[in-house]
Design a protein around this motif. Structure first.
Motif, short mmCIF file in Angstrom:
data_model
loop_
_atom_site.label_atom_id
_atom_site.label_comp_id
_atom_site.label_asym_id
_atom_site.label_seq_id
_atom_site.Cartn_x
_atom_site.Cartn_y
_atom_site.Cartn_z
N GLU A 19 0.85 -0.98 -0.01
CA GLU A 19 -0.10 0.07 -0.09
C GLU A 19 0.87 1.26 -0.03
O GLU A 19 0.64 2.10 -0.78
N ALA A 22 2.43 1.91 -3.36
CA ALA A 22 1.51 1.86 -4.79
C ALA A 22 1.51 3.12 -5.45
O ALA A 22 1.39 2.81 -6.66
N ASP A 23 1.84 4.25 -5.22
CA ASP A 23 2.10 5.31 -6.06
C ASP A 23 3.64 5.63 -6.35
O ASP A 23 3.93 6.71 -7.04
N GLY A 24 4.60 4.81 -5.81
CA GLY A 24 5.79 5.04 -6.25
C GLY A 24 6.41 4.09 -7.01
O GLY A 24 5.70 3.22 -7.44
N ASP A 25 7.75 4.43 -7.54
CA ASP A 25 8.45 3.50 -8.55
C ASP A 25 9.59 2.87 -7.70
O ASP A 25 10.42 3.29 -7.40
#
Length: 225
Positions: A19, A22-25
């Protein structure tokens, strides 16, 4: 909240980190475990995030007569990191612990040689590095590892543990860019009390885990010797 064992703690920590990421690389990320207890926890995280797993060895410097109580720690060839308040309370100086540091430094090198089998330490430069242990009591061992890793110039340095003493989690924020902890009990005596099964992780288990399919290690080190 108690965990059954290291594996279950790792699965729950992995779910939280999925979680978190989720928005990371994570294409350039890696998971580093503090052996030995952090290795089975970290293995579950590395599998869930699909990133490489390796270890960074740090050794606790215990209080005289109570070796389980960490008042300092070492990683690599860096100077020891001490809990200065604990030293003051015990009436100790750094010189008083020189023999303990030398002994733990020798054990640190033994474990590095055993676990790496000739492999260099991991390259952390420009990477998101997630350091994992099975719990955080005083935080001094994790702090030594984080400071060691910071010299390798990671892009982001994260500490993730299943359970931690609240005051240790606050203190260690000085050395990590992020701290992820599933459980921060107000009453904390030891990491082991938060596991139903807290069996000692063996060297053989560490080596076997590092060789597991899908848990490839990362290339050459950017850390100075």
């Amino acid at each position: 909240m108690r965990f059954y064992d290291h594996r279950q703690a790792g699965e729950e920590l992995a779910a939280r980190l999925v979680e978190w990421a989720a928005d990371g690389d994570l294409t350039n990320a890696l998971v580093l475990a503090l052996p030995r207890g952090g290795v089975p926890v970290a293995a579950e995280v590395a599998r869930a995030l699909r990133v490489p797993l390796d270890v960074i060895v740090a050794r606790k410097i215990g209080a005289p007569g109570s070796p389980e109580v960490g008042i300092g720690a070492i990683a690599g060839e860096d100077p020891p990191v001490y809990d200065t308040q604990a030293l003051h309370m015990l009436g100790l100086t750094e010189d008083d612990l020189a023999a303990d540091v030398a002994r733990e430094r020798a054990e640190l090198h033994r474990r590095e040689d055993l676990y790496r089998r000739g492999r260099p330490a991991p390259d952390v430069e420009g990477r998101t590095v997630i350091l994992i242990d099975d719990g955080l009591a005083t935080g001094v061992t994790a702090r030594a590892a984080l400071r060691r890793l910071r010299t390798g110039r990671p892009a982001r340095l994260v500490l993730a543990v299943p359970v931690c003493a609240p005051e240790a989690a606050e203190t260690i924020k000085e050395d990590a860019d992020d701290v992820v902890c599933l459980h921060r009990p107000s009453s904390f005596r030891s990491v082991g009390e938060w596991y139903e099964e807290f069996a000692q992780v063996s060297d053989d288990e560490v080596i076997s885990t590092l060789r597991s399919p899908g848990l490839g290690q990362v290339p050459k080190s950017s850390l100075s010797p």
